[in-house]
Design a protein around this motif. Structure first.
Motif, PDB file in Angstrom:
ATOM      1  N   GLU A  82      -8.830   4.422  21.890  1.00 43.23           N
ATOM      2  CA  GLU A  82      -7.900   5.007  20.926  1.00 43.23           C
ATOM      3  C   GLU A  82      -8.102   6.519  20.807  1.00 43.23           C
ATOM      4  O   GLU A  82      -7.128   7.286  20.746  1.00 43.23           O
ATOM      5  CB  GLU A  82      -8.092   4.357  19.560  1.00 43.23           C
ATOM      6  CG  GLU A  82      -7.552   2.939  19.470  1.00 43.23           C
ATOM      7  CD  GLU A  82      -7.598   2.398  18.054  1.00 43.23           C
ATOM      8  OE1 GLU A  82      -6.680   1.630  17.687  1.00 43.23           O
ATOM      9  OE2 GLU A  82      -8.556   2.734  17.327  1.00 43.23           O
ATOM     10  N   LEU A  83      -9.355   6.944  20.784  1.00 42.17           N
ATOM     11  CA  LEU A  83      -9.661   8.370  20.634  1.00 42.17           C
ATOM     12  C   LEU A  83      -9.168   9.161  21.840  1.00 42.17           C
ATOM     13  O   LEU A  83      -8.544  10.229  21.688  1.00 42.17           O
ATOM     14  CB  LEU A  83     -11.167   8.561  20.456  1.00 42.17           C
ATOM     15  CG  LEU A  83     -11.652  10.007  20.267  1.00 42.17           C
ATOM     16  CD1 LEU A  83     -11.092  10.607  18.987  1.00 42.17           C
ATOM     17  CD2 LEU A  83     -13.181  10.042  20.252  1.00 42.17           C
ATOM     18  N   LEU A  84      -9.421   8.653  23.032  1.00 46.68           N
ATOM     19  CA  LEU A  84      -8.977   9.347  24.238  1.00 46.68           C
ATOM     20  C   LEU A  84      -7.446   9.411  24.285  1.00 46.68           C
ATOM     21  O   LEU A  84      -6.872  10.461  24.621  1.00 46.68           O
ATOM     22  CB  LEU A  84      -9.514   8.641  25.483  1.00 46.68           C
ATOM     23  CG  LEU A  84      -9.038   9.210  26.824  1.00 46.68           C
ATOM     24  CD1 LEU A  84      -9.491  10.657  26.999  1.00 46.68           C
ATOM     25  CD2 LEU A  84      -9.535   8.350  27.982  1.00 46.68           C
ATOM     26  N   ALA A  85      -6.800   8.306  23.947  1.00 45.92           N
ATOM     27  CA  ALA A  85      -5.335   8.285  23.977  1.00 45.92           C
ATOM     28  C   ALA A  85      -4.748   9.308  23.010  1.00 45.92           C
ATOM     29  O   ALA A  85      -3.819  10.045  23.357  1.00 45.92           O
ATOM     30  CB  ALA A  85      -4.829   6.878  23.644  1.00 45.92           C
ATOM     31  N   ALA A  86      -5.289   9.365  21.796  1.00 49.28           N
ATOM     32  CA  ALA A  86      -4.795  10.324  20.808  1.00 49.28           C
ATOM     33  C   ALA A  86      -5.039  11.751  21.276  1.00 49.28           C
ATOM     34  O   ALA A  86      -4.181  12.632  21.122  1.00 49.28           O
ATOM     35  CB  ALA A  86      -5.469  10.073  19.459  1.00 49.28           C
ATOM     36  N   HIS A  87      -6.197  11.992  21.852  1.00 50.07           N
ATOM     37  CA  HIS A  87      -6.544  13.335  22.318  1.00 50.07           C
ATOM     38  C   HIS A  87      -5.640  13.783  23.464  1.00 50.07           C
ATOM     39  O   HIS A  87      -5.231  14.951  23.528  1.00 50.07           O
ATOM     40  CB  HIS A  87      -8.009  13.347  22.761  1.00 50.07           C
ATOM     41  CG  HIS A  87      -8.487  14.666  23.275  1.00 50.07           C
ATOM     42  ND1 HIS A  87      -8.851  15.698  22.441  1.00 50.07           N
ATOM     43  CD2 HIS A  87      -8.656  15.124  24.545  1.00 50.07           C
ATOM     44  CE1 HIS A  87      -9.215  16.748  23.162  1.00 50.07           C
ATOM     45  NE2 HIS A  87      -9.119  16.419  24.444  1.00 50.07           N
ATOM     46  N   ALA A  88      -5.335  12.849  24.367  1.00 50.47           N
ATOM     47  CA  ALA A  88      -4.570  13.198  25.571  1.00 50.47           C
ATOM     48  C   ALA A  88      -3.064  13.037  25.377  1.00 50.47           C
ATOM     49  O   ALA A  88      -2.289  13.418  26.256  1.00 50.47           O
ATOM     50  CB  ALA A  88      -5.036  12.337  26.744  1.00 50.47           C
ATOM     51  N   GLY A  89      -2.649  12.447  24.256  1.00 50.60           N
ATOM     52  CA  GLY A  89      -1.225  12.275  24.014  1.00 50.60           C
ATOM     53  C   GLY A  89      -0.593  11.177  24.832  1.00 50.60           C
ATOM     54  O   GLY A  89       0.546  11.292  25.287  1.00 50.60           O
ATOM     55  N   VAL A  90      -1.350  10.077  25.007  1.00 49.65           N
ATOM     56  CA  VAL A  90      -0.819   8.927  25.730  1.00 49.65           C
ATOM     57  C   VAL A  90      -0.902   7.698  24.831  1.00 49.65           C
ATOM     58  O   VAL A  90      -1.581   7.690  23.809  1.00 49.65           O
ATOM     59  CB  VAL A  90      -1.587   8.667  27.049  1.00 49.65           C
ATOM     60  CG1 VAL A  90      -1.555   9.889  27.935  1.00 49.65           C
ATOM     61  CG2 VAL A  90      -3.034   8.252  26.766  1.00 49.65           C
ATOM     62  N   GLU A  91      -0.205   6.641  25.218  1.00 48.85           N
ATOM     63  CA  GLU A  91      -0.284   5.394  24.478  1.00 48.85           C
ATOM     64  C   GLU A  91      -1.599   4.682  24.823  1.00 48.85           C
ATOM     65  O   GLU A  91      -1.989   4.638  25.993  1.00 48.85           O
ATOM     66  CB  GLU A  91       0.892   4.480  24.836  1.00 48.85           C
ATOM     67  CG  GLU A  91       2.216   4.938  24.251  1.00 48.85           C
ATOM     68  CD  GLU A  91       2.184   4.926  22.735  1.00 48.85           C
ATOM     69  OE1 GLU A  91       1.672   3.942  22.151  1.00 48.85           O
ATOM     70  OE2 GLU A  91       2.664   5.901  22.124  1.00 48.85           O
ATOM     71  N   PRO A  92      -2.284   4.098  23.827  1.00 46.51           N
ATOM     72  CA  PRO A  92      -3.528   3.364  24.114  1.00 46.51           C
ATOM     73  C   PRO A  92      -3.234   1.981  24.683  1.00 46.51           C
ATOM     74  O   PRO A  92      -3.575   0.952  24.091  1.00 46.51           O
ATOM     75  CB  PRO A  92      -4.201   3.291  22.747  1.00 46.51           C
ATOM     76  CG  PRO A  92      -3.066   3.284  21.782  1.00 46.51           C
ATOM     77  CD  PRO A  92      -1.990   4.152  22.389  1.00 46.51           C
ATOM     78  N   ALA A  93      -2.599   1.968  25.847  1.00 54.27           N
ATOM     79  CA  ALA A  93      -2.187   0.716  26.480  1.00 54.27           C
ATOM     80  C   ALA A  93      -3.190   0.371  27.578  1.00 54.27           C
ATOM     81  O   ALA A  93      -3.150   0.934  28.670  1.00 54.27           O
ATOM     82  CB  ALA A  93      -0.780   0.862  27.053  1.00 54.27           C
ATOM     83  N   VAL A  94      -4.099  -0.543  27.274  1.00 53.89           N
ATOM     84  CA  VAL A  94      -5.127  -0.928  28.248  1.00 53.89           C
ATOM     85  C   VAL A  94      -5.745  -2.253  27.819  1.00 53.89           C
ATOM     86  O   VAL A  94      -5.898  -2.527  26.628  1.00 53.89           O
ATOM     87  CB  VAL A  94      -6.231   0.161  28.343  1.00 53.89           C
ATOM     88  CG1 VAL A  94      -6.919   0.371  26.988  1.00 53.89           C
ATOM     89  CG2 VAL A  94      -7.254  -0.164  29.420  1.00 53.89           C
TER      90      VAL A  94
END
Length: 310
Positions: A82-94
């Motif tokens: 979740e943190l990486l997705a928010a930081h990079a501006g992507v959906e946390p789809a994994v």
């Protein structure tokens, strides 16, 4: 969004557990944290995290003590995604799948290894292509042991343990690890440390000199004599059976014995791989642990072992 379209290929990342060669703990600060100096060594017990393309975030766990690991947003690997997705501006789809090889709540930072592995795996899967330095900053937000799990080998952690600097070392080190089915709460151990007035002496901002000299010389005997954990007596007070495991390992000729982190894993340093096996056998025969493992240190930090970049 940073990077390219997400990859359709699953990514497997392996991250190591750790032992604390030294854990020096200051008194509780006004900010609610303890300053620590920790000399970490990554050892060859591993957490594997498989990141696969998915429509939403999910998490499953298998392996050692898997039934004790949460599979929701309280899990550090979930939080890392979740943190990486928010930081990079992507959906946390994994879809994350953890295969555990590090004891849960054992003082060996298995959860932190999961978080580090999830950061590396999702970065590869989503092709966000963040520099390791940036991943390390995210890792520090997740927990004080997570940055070390990215680095591996042997390193010194300062601050809350999250500011990591590689240590100069020679050789390899062979460990016998006494494991217990029931973990210890890090918060409870630190609470006992505080209640006993721990950290009341003068604070030294440097790691123990004799221990660092032993690592630079590649001298296991000298290292064994300098192992240190300021939390050890408090972990033993909460779980007195640990004292017997420490005693048996010493009687088996261990070069040094220490409770790793907040426990309850007992780490005994052997002269060789064969000697580590003998120490582990002695702990098993004495019935002072629930299980044993042997490992070598220091090994690399989180790295891709399957899928993209393997």
């Amino acid at each position: 969004m940073t990077g390219q379209a997400a990859s359709p290929v699953p990514v497997r990342v392996r991250a190591p557990g750790k032992v604390n060669l030294a854990l020096c703990v200051d008194r509780l600060g006004d900010d609610g944290y303890h300053r620590v100096i920790s000399v970490f060594q990554a050892v060859s017990l591993y957490e594997d995290v498989l990141a696969s393309p998915a429509d939403e975030l999910s998490l499953t766990v298998a392996g050692l003590q898997a039934e004790r690991v949460p599979t929701d947003a309280t899990n550090l690997a979930w939080r890392a995604a979740e943190l990486l997705a928010a930081h990079a501006g992507v959906e946390p789809a994994v879809a994350l799948h953890i295969v555990k090889g590090v004891p849960t709540a054992g003082g060996m930072a298995g959860g932190s290894a999961d978080a580090a592995a999830a950061l590396v795996a999702c970065d590869a899967l989503w092709r966000t292509n963040l520099p390791r330095e940036e991943l390390a900053e995210l890792a520090a937000e997740l927990g004080s042991d997570v940055p070390f799990a990215l680095v591996g080998h042997t390193a010194v952690g300062t601050g809350r343990g999250h500011e990591v600097t590689a240590a100069m070392t020679l050789g390899e080190y062979h460990w016998a690890l006494g494991l217990r089915d029931e973990g210890l709460s890090t918060a409870a151990v630190y609470g006992a440390f505080d209640d006993a007035g721990g950290g009341a002496g003068d604070w030294d901002d440097e790691p123990p000199t004799d221990l660092m000299q032993a690592l630079r010389a590649g001298d296991p005997a000298a290292l064994g004599a300098t192992l240190r954990n300021d939390l050890e007596e408090h972990a033993i007070a909460l779980n007195p059976a640990l004292a017997e495991a420490v005693r048996v390992a010493r009687l088996a000729g261990a070069l040094g014995v220490v409770v790793s982190g907040s426990g309850p894993t007992v780490a005994a340093l052997g002269r060789s791989a064969q000697h580590a096996l003998a120490i582990a056998a002695a702990m098993t025969a004495a019935g002072v642990v629930d299980d044993v493992a042997t490992a070598v240190g220091g090994v690399p930090g989180a790295r891709v072992v399957g899928g993209i970049g393997a």
